[in-house]
Design a protein around this motif. Structure first.
Motif, mmCIF file in Angstrom:
data_model
loop_
_atom_site.group_PDB
_atom_site.id
_atom_site.type_symbol
_atom_site.label_atom_id
_atom_site.label_comp_id
_atom_site.label_asym_id
_atom_site.label_seq_id
_atom_site.Cartn_x
_atom_site.Cartn_y
_atom_site.Cartn_z
ATOM 1 N N UNK A 1 33.766 2.047 6.092
ATOM 2 C CA UNK A 1 32.739 3.031 6.424
ATOM 3 C C UNK A 1 31.899 3.360 5.183
ATOM 4 N N UNK A 2 30.635 3.725 5.387
ATOM 5 C CA UNK A 2 29.808 4.170 4.261
ATOM 6 C C UNK A 2 30.136 5.617 3.925
ATOM 7 N N UNK A 3 30.331 6.415 4.970
ATOM 8 C CA UNK A 3 30.549 7.847 4.794
ATOM 9 C C UNK A 3 31.666 8.277 5.741
ATOM 10 N N UNK A 4 32.489 9.249 5.348
ATOM 11 C CA UNK A 4 33.634 9.611 6.195
ATOM 12 C C UNK A 4 33.272 10.299 7.506
ATOM 13 N N UNK A 5 32.058 10.854 7.603
ATOM 14 C CA UNK A 5 31.655 11.555 8.830
ATOM 15 C C UNK A 5 30.214 11.192 9.163
ATOM 16 N N UNK A 6 29.760 11.656 10.335
ATOM 17 C CA UNK A 6 28.336 11.560 10.653
ATOM 18 C C UNK A 6 27.623 12.721 9.948
ATOM 19 N N UNK A 7 26.309 12.809 10.149
ATOM 20 C CA UNK A 7 25.509 13.845 9.469
ATOM 21 C C UNK A 7 26.026 15.242 9.808
ATOM 22 N N UNK A 8 26.148 16.086 8.788
ATOM 23 C CA UNK A 8 26.675 17.440 8.994
ATOM 24 C C UNK A 8 25.510 18.443 9.046
ATOM 25 N N UNK A 9 25.768 19.637 9.604
ATOM 26 C CA UNK A 9 24.666 20.609 9.737
ATOM 27 C C UNK A 9 24.109 21.056 8.380
ATOM 28 N N UNK A 10 22.807 21.295 8.353
ATOM 29 C CA UNK A 10 22.154 21.815 7.149
ATOM 30 C C UNK A 10 22.827 23.140 6.779
ATOM 31 N N UNK A 11 23.155 23.298 5.506
ATOM 32 C CA UNK A 11 23.767 24.538 5.039
ATOM 33 C C UNK A 11 25.286 24.516 5.021
ATOM 34 N N UNK A 12 25.893 23.515 5.696
ATOM 35 C CA UNK A 12 27.348 23.485 5.851
ATOM 36 C C UNK A 12 28.140 23.396 4.550
ATOM 37 N N UNK A 13 27.629 22.613 3.593
ATOM 38 C CA UNK A 13 28.433 22.334 2.399
ATOM 39 C C UNK A 13 27.780 22.817 1.112
ATOM 40 N N UNK A 14 26.684 23.572 1.253
ATOM 41 C CA UNK A 14 25.935 23.954 0.050
ATOM 42 C C UNK A 14 26.692 24.940 -0.835
ATOM 43 N N UNK B 1 0.864 -1.188 0.000
ATOM 44 C CA UNK B 1 0.000 0.000 0.000
ATOM 45 C C UNK B 1 0.901 1.240 0.000
ATOM 46 N N UNK B 2 0.730 2.106 -1.005
ATOM 47 C CA UNK B 2 1.627 3.271 -1.139
ATOM 48 C C UNK B 2 1.129 4.442 -0.290
ATOM 49 N N UNK B 3 1.926 4.825 0.716
ATOM 50 C CA UNK B 3 1.566 5.937 1.603
ATOM 51 C C UNK B 3 1.811 7.286 0.942
ATOM 52 N N UNK B 4 2.829 7.339 0.077
ATOM 53 C CA UNK B 4 3.140 8.610 -0.566
ATOM 54 C C UNK B 4 4.520 8.582 -1.177
ATOM 55 N N UNK B 5 4.985 9.782 -1.570
ATOM 56 C CA UNK B 5 6.259 9.919 -2.285
ATOM 57 C C UNK B 5 7.227 10.734 -1.426
ATOM 58 N N UNK B 6 8.439 10.233 -1.319
ATOM 59 C CA UNK B 6 9.380 10.862 -0.392
ATOM 60 C C UNK B 6 10.283 11.894 -1.068
ATOM 61 N N UNK B 7 10.719 12.837 -0.253
ATOM 62 C CA UNK B 7 11.563 13.940 -0.673
ATOM 63 C C UNK B 7 12.942 13.411 -1.098
ATOM 64 N N UNK B 8 13.629 14.186 -1.897
ATOM 65 C CA UNK B 8 14.909 13.755 -2.466
ATOM 66 C C UNK B 8 15.639 14.968 -3.014
ATOM 67 N N UNK B 9 16.958 14.820 -3.204
ATOM 68 C CA UNK B 9 17.687 15.858 -3.916
ATOM 69 C C UNK B 9 17.141 15.945 -5.333
ATOM 70 N N UNK B 10 17.129 17.143 -5.894
ATOM 71 C CA UNK B 10 16.565 17.353 -7.228
ATOM 72 C C UNK B 10 17.222 16.414 -8.243
ATOM 73 N N UNK B 11 16.414 15.638 -8.922
ATOM 74 C CA UNK B 11 16.872 14.652 -9.901
ATOM 75 C C UNK B 11 17.946 13.728 -9.322
ATOM 76 N N UNK B 12 17.899 13.527 -8.011
ATOM 77 C CA UNK B 12 18.830 12.624 -7.293
ATOM 78 C C UNK B 12 20.266 13.149 -7.292
ATOM 79 N N UNK B 13 20.430 14.454 -7.523
ATOM 80 C CA UNK B 13 21.778 15.023 -7.573
ATOM 81 C C UNK B 13 22.070 15.769 -6.277
ATOM 82 N N UNK B 14 22.695 15.052 -5.347
ATOM 83 C CA UNK B 14 23.050 15.666 -4.087
ATOM 84 C C UNK B 14 23.322 14.615 -3.043
ATOM 85 N N UNK B 15 23.971 15.029 -1.948
ATOM 86 C CA UNK B 15 24.322 14.097 -0.875
ATOM 87 C C UNK B 15 23.780 14.592 0.456
ATOM 88 N N UNK B 16 22.793 15.486 0.422
ATOM 89 C CA UNK B 16 22.299 16.060 1.666
ATOM 90 C C UNK B 16 20.809 16.356 1.644
#
Lengths: 484, 95
Positions: free
Chosen positions: A399-412, A114-129
């Protein structure tokens, strides 16, 4: 209810402990109550979900339920869903209602989901945050000032926050594994060609692959059993039989040969992340695995190679968005060129425009040999490194990623710094191999992912290896505060 | 590799992107940084290495030359920005 496994939910539904309508309502209520903190959904399909749940209840009553009948799921908004908006996180497709279902969507629906909905994502899957979405950033449920990773950030956050039992994702350079790591969930990117790409909006067609984001390897196995398989409508789909992934979960891993690539533990890796990854490896030793140091000498080149191959394929794939047949169209175009240029400039965000331009540049006359051809040659060397490694070991870990989650806006403001988040995941896509991420001990309350890479079409072994760890440890059961 | 604003204008034209003139300098800096990252490839000797076009070395499958899709012009055109009589409308191309 939201902490039960897929197997438990399926058993409860069969026993009529609760109905699919009740279960679906429970998740829709959680989404309504909790998602304002996360922004993990772009579209919530309450009405169609409840209608599908009612149908599922009738099927359950009749006794011919499929493996997932009545189980709620969410789809990354990159998969076309008939009659339900598919935005791909972009203004370009803000008004796009697909006229057909993606094969993955169709297969999971056929299994009864049963489909609950559609989830958010980086635009066209281009991004890591998940910060490049037209619909705004997703917040990490473990710390809402931080990113969930990307590009499948909405699916990862929604699963971690128990807003859905499981979600689909896609992985072109790490887009399932990296957000799974940063949100503390289990994600699997199968072998290239294992799941159909038909109806999955294309980014880089030689790398894109659909997969599962779940709370455990066992849950992922249940879903992958239904998603994987040959599809004649996808010309790159692999015509290779699909084993039963659930059946293999409990296999013994005594004598499993684990390779640790020294390149995945060098400079750039956060020391605290390295320490908990080493602890997880020790757990595998306790479970009877043998550890071997290996080398993937060309893997440090995977990021440079990827940023030629992926943008080149993206510039070609995204040429279809022309403001004529579907998607965003600018107002009052002067002529055809103005129609193309303004529709695309208004419809695409900055990161998508950067990648289209990089791709256009590396494919332009006179540069092809120096960039695209060179990249494809090094890609071959990267794949050969893995081939040699798999002569000696059964799986590769790091490791999957070199660090844990970084703050929003940090690398944009620094695209290259953002790209280096995927330094450990990209090589797998370039080689076409399957990879997973599973949660290990957190660092300062933030999740860390252990990456497990397997040989071609060895998803069953990956899920088995992940499941044995999750059988012996409890890291995957932890829920973020406020979302238990 | 360093790109300037005029390079960005050329690339944007090839990609049919009407980028804001105020942003070309920023794009020039970003793309130059990305190409610096990509330039790490130059250190690798790739003489005699075959390019890898596909991870699984698959060949293109052929299918019988038979229609497999039904006519879906109406649903497809129902999501188009502008159509008339079954045709997509664009600004006048030929004067």
């Amino acid at each position: 209810m939201q902490n039960k496994s897929i197997a438990q939910l399926a058993a409860d539904l069969r026993l009529r402990t609760y109905s699919s309508v009740e279960l679906t309502r429970h998740y829709l209520d959680r989404i309504e109550r909790l998602d304002p903190r996360l922004n993990s959904f772009i579209t919530v399909a309450s009405e169609s979900a409840l209608a599908a749940a009612e149908r599922a209840d009738r099927v359950l009553k009749s006794g011919d339920a499929g493996p997932l009948t009545g189980i709620p799921i969410a789809h990354k908004d990159i998969f076309c869903t008939q009659g339900l908006r598919t935005s791909c996180g972009s203004r370009m497709l803000d008004n796009f209602i697909a006229p057909y279902d993606a094969t993955v969507v169709e297969k999971l629906a056929a299994a009864g989901a049963v489909v609950l909905g559609k989830t958010n994502m980086d635009e066209f899957a281009m991004g890591s945050s998940n910060e490049t979405s037209f619909y705004g950033p997703v917040h990490n449920p473990w710390d809402q000032t931080r990113v969930p990773g990307g590009s499948s950030g909405g699916s990862a956050a929604a699963v971690a926050a128990r807003l859905c039992p499981v979600a689909t994702g896609t992985d072109t350079g790490g887009s399932i594994r990296q957000p799974a790591a940063l949100c503390g969930i289990t994600g699997i990117k199968p072998t290239y060609g294992r799941c159909s790409r038909w109806g999955m909006i294309a980014f880089a067609s030689s790398l894109d692959q659909a997969g599962v984001m779940a709370r455990s390897a066992a849950d992922a196995a249940f879903i992958l059993d239904e998603m994987a398989g040959f599809d004649p409508r996808d010309s790159t789909s692999a015509d290779v039989p699909v084993p039963d992934y659930v059946d293999a979960l409990d296999d013994d891993i005594k004598g499993l040969r684990i390779g640790l690539p020294k390149e995945y533990f060098g400079a750039g890796l956060d020391g605290r992340v390295a320490a908990v990854i080493q602890d997880a490896i020790k757990e595998y030793e306790r479970l009877g695995a043998e550890i071997h140091e290996i080398s993937l000498p060309n893997s440090p080149l995977s990021v440079p190679v990827y940023y030629v191959v992926a943008p080149a394929e993206c510039s070609s794939n995204l040429a279809r968005f022309d403001g004529v047949r579907y998607g965003h169209r600018c107002e009052n175009p002067r002529d055809l060129e103005d129609l193309y240029k303004r529709s695309r400039a208004e419809g695409f965000g900055a990161e998508v425009q950067r990648r289209i331009m990089i791709g256009t540049y590396v494919l332009s006359a006179g540069y092809y040999d120096a960039y695209y051809l060179k990249a494809q040659k090094i890609r071959h060397l990267i794949a050969e490194d893995f081939k040699r490694a798999f002569d000696k070991v059964d799986v590769i870990m790091g490791p999957t990623s070199p660090t844990t989650a970084f703050p929003i806006g940090d690398k944009m403001d620094d695209p290259v710094a953002m790209y280096l988040n995927d330094i450990y995941t990209i090589a797998t896509n370039l080689a076409g191999l399957p990879g997973m991420s599973i949660p290990v001990e957190p660092v300062d309350g933030l999740p860390v992912g252990l990456q497990i890479i397997g040989n071609y079409f060895e998803e069953a072994r990956l899920l088995n290896v992940a499941h044995r760890f999750q059988h012996a440890t409890h890291w995957h059961q932890a829920a973020p505060a406020g979302f238990e | 590799m360093s790109l300037d604003s005029s390079d960005i204008e050329k690339i944007a034209h090839l990609a049919r992107l009407g980028i804001d003139p105020e942003r070309t300098a920023r794009y020039a800096a970003d793309l130059s940084n990305i190409l610096d990252l990509v330039a790490r490839m130059d250190a690798v000797d790739t003489a005699g290495v075959d390019p890898m076009a596909h991870p699984l070395h698959m060949v293109q499958r052929l299918r019988p030359d038979q229609p497999s899709e039904p006519d879906q012009r109406e649903p497809f055109q129902s999501i188009a920005p502008l159509t008339e009589g079954g045709l997509y409308l664009v600004p006048k191309v030929i004067e």
